[in-house]
Design an enzyme around this catalytic site. Structure first.
Site, PDB file in Angstrom:
ATOM      1  N   LYS A 178     -13.665  -0.119   6.142  1.00 28.88           N
ATOM      2  CA  LYS A 178     -14.263  -0.892   5.054  1.00 28.88           C
ATOM      3  C   LYS A 178     -15.371  -1.807   5.561  1.00 28.88           C
ATOM      4  O   LYS A 178     -16.479  -1.772   5.033  1.00 28.88           O
ATOM      5  CB  LYS A 178     -13.217  -1.753   4.334  1.00 28.88           C
ATOM      6  CG  LYS A 178     -11.834  -1.136   4.243  1.00 28.88           C
ATOM      7  CD  LYS A 178     -11.703  -0.070   3.203  1.00 28.88           C
ATOM      8  CE  LYS A 178     -10.376   0.642   3.388  1.00 28.88           C
ATOM      9  NZ  LYS A 178      -9.930   1.429   2.310  1.00 28.88           N
ATOM     10  N   TRP A 201       0.851  -1.183   0.000  1.00 35.10           N
ATOM     11  CA  TRP A 201       0.000   0.000   0.000  1.00 35.10           C
ATOM     12  C   TRP A 201       0.894   1.242   0.000  1.00 35.10           C
ATOM     13  O   TRP A 201       1.845   1.316   0.790  1.00 35.10           O
ATOM     14  CB  TRP A 201      -0.890  -0.039   1.249  1.00 35.10           C
ATOM     15  CG  TRP A 201      -1.803   1.125   1.437  1.00 35.10           C
ATOM     16  CD1 TRP A 201      -2.605   1.702   0.509  1.00 35.10           C
ATOM     17  CD2 TRP A 201      -2.028   1.837   2.662  1.00 35.10           C
ATOM     18  NE1 TRP A 201      -3.324   2.728   1.081  1.00 35.10           N
ATOM     19  CE2 TRP A 201      -2.987   2.832   2.403  1.00 35.10           C
ATOM     20  CE3 TRP A 201      -1.520   1.721   3.958  1.00 35.10           C
ATOM     21  CZ2 TRP A 201      -3.444   3.708   3.376  1.00 35.10           C
ATOM     22  CZ3 TRP A 201      -1.975   2.586   4.934  1.00 35.10           C
ATOM     23  CH2 TRP A 201      -2.927   3.575   4.635  1.00 35.10           C
ATOM     24  N   ASP A 234      -1.197  -5.669   9.236  1.00 37.15           N
ATOM     25  CA  ASP A 234      -2.156  -4.645   8.839  1.00 37.15           C
ATOM     26  C   ASP A 234      -3.438  -5.387   8.465  1.00 37.15           C
ATOM     27  O   ASP A 234      -3.474  -6.143   7.497  1.00 37.15           O
ATOM     28  CB  ASP A 234      -1.596  -3.854   7.643  1.00 37.15           C
ATOM     29  CG  ASP A 234      -2.488  -2.695   7.267  1.00 37.15           C
ATOM     30  OD1 ASP A 234      -3.620  -2.624   7.783  1.00 37.15           O
ATOM     31  OD2 ASP A 234      -2.063  -1.853   6.449  1.00 37.15           O
TER      32      ASP A 234
END
Ligand code: LMR
Length: 399
Positions: free
Chosen positions: A246, A130, A211
């Protein structure tokens, strides 16, 4: 003060959203930032969230400060979600959890804290990773090294090179993993591969930092936490950064959590004391709303069931759009096999589109894709899928 200073480049993900807002093409499609869209192209507030917010509004009596670590019920709920209700880690108090402002905040607080005790430390990140990972850790003082991960030829995991690299990571370094739904590639490790990673972490004594921003977006809440469970089986130090952006759709509530797991309850308590000091000097204590909303849903059986259903709906829609994209591309006259996209998981797909094609799609069709070829599959809808497939086919013919 600023007159001799050059402007910083726009953020590779949020900068794209800013540019997209100004795009005048009426058929424009944003496949950039990782935000879920329903088939109407909206990012709805989940029904379970609406219900929890109503309850909170009715019973809220004060807006006084939360503890530095956030609402205690929220921390408990996060631990049950990421480790499982019956986890030994919870029973033996080996974990310390704080409410952090989003997954990014969790990563940054963790990096800041660890840098205090390992001032010249190195963090290892996947190739690719990311875009924000590098900035978060280097701003906190870490040197960045990369481990092999995605193999461009096989469009899968480079496990042998990955394993060899992990065996050579020095003791005390941090190794950052995506617990599921690897961002940007959508390529995840399998159960046996995670087992091997946990074994190497224990043997080589480096520190895993997971993560965990997409729990529930790959297979299920339970299956997606296997990496965390396997680390927890070892009595090692590790960290987990969670995000409810999310899976709860709480993007703008900045609702995340940092969990530090230690080999003993006493060490977890020491970690928490330092975590609180780190938070206190940065933002003092977290905002309440997102954490209280998540805790309300996770601690109520019927809201929890409702959430699991809504999450499943989001997951299934993304899986459906993956198939529609692959089928749509293979039905057009393109000399490239895109079937690998069906094997990827989560919100993103590494499409294999190169930067020239990405620029062409943006300039000619108003289709926005992050550099490197990451597509937010959740940005595809039954209304725009044909336009996207036709445009990609045209881009291939024009190239
Ligand atoms: C993404 O990767 O697009 C999302 O996680 C949003 C972000 O913060 O970059």
């Amino acid at each position: 003060m600023w007159k001799d200073i050059e402007a910083a480049p726009a953020d590779s993900i949020f900068g794209l959203t800013e540019a997209f807002r100004k795009e005048t093409n009426p058929r424009k499609v944003n496949l950039g930032v990782g935000v879920y869209k329903d088939d109407q192209g909206r990012t709805p507030v989940l029904q379970c969230v609406k219900a929890a917010e109503k309850l909170l509004l009715e019973k809220e009596e004060s807006k006084s400060y939360l503890p530095i670590s956030g609402d205690p019920l929220y921390s408990q709920c996060v631990q049950r979600l990421i480790f499982g209700n019956d986890s030994e880690v919870i029973k033996s108090d080996r974990a310390a959890t704080i409410h952090a402002p989003g997954g990014t905040g969790a990563l940054r607080i963790g990096a800041q804290l660890l840098n205090k005790f390992n001032a010249n430390g190195t963090v290892w990140v996947s190739t690719p990773t990311w875009a924000n990972h590098m900035g978060i850790f280097s701003d906190a003082g870490f040197a960045i090294s990369q481990y092999p991960y995605y193999n461009k030829e096989s469009k899968g995991l480079d496990f042998e090179d990955f394993e060899q690299c992990l065996l050579a990571v020095p003791e005390g370094d941090l190794v950052l993993f995506h617990a599921c739904c690897h961002n940007p590639s959508g390529v995840d490790l399998g159960e046996q591969q995670w087992r091997r990673v946990a074994e190497i972490a224990e043997e080589k004594k480096w520190i895993p930092f997971l993560d965990f921003a997409y729990q529930g977006f790959s297979k299920s809440l339970e299956l997606d936490r296997r990496a965390v469970e396997l680390m927890a089986e070892k009595e090692i130090d590790f960290l987990v950064a969670s995000s409810f952006s999310k899976n709860f759709g709480l993007y703008n509530e900045r609702t995340g959590a940092l969990t530090i797991v230690a080999p003993s309850a006493r060490e977890a308590e020491v970690a928490m004391s330092h975590l609180k000091k780190t938070v206190r000097v940065i933002y003092s204590n977290p905002p309440a709303h997102g954490g209280l909303t998540v805790a309300t849903v996770l601690s109520d059986d019927s809201l929890y069931k409702q959430w699991v259903g809504e999450l499943e709906e989001m997951r299934n829609r993304i899986i459906g759009m993956r198939t529609a994209l692959v089928d749509g591309l293979s039905a057009r006259d393109i000399d490239t096999d895109f079937s690998f996209i069906k094997d990827q998981s989560g919100m993103f797909s590494f499409s294999g589109l190169n930067d020239d094609t990405i620029s062409w799609l943006r300039n000619n069709k108003g289709i926005y894709i992050v550099g490197g070829g990451r597509i937010n599959v959740a940005g595809l809808t039954s209304k725009n899928i044909d336009y996207v497939c036709d445009s990609i086919a045209e881009a291939f013919k024009t190239a």
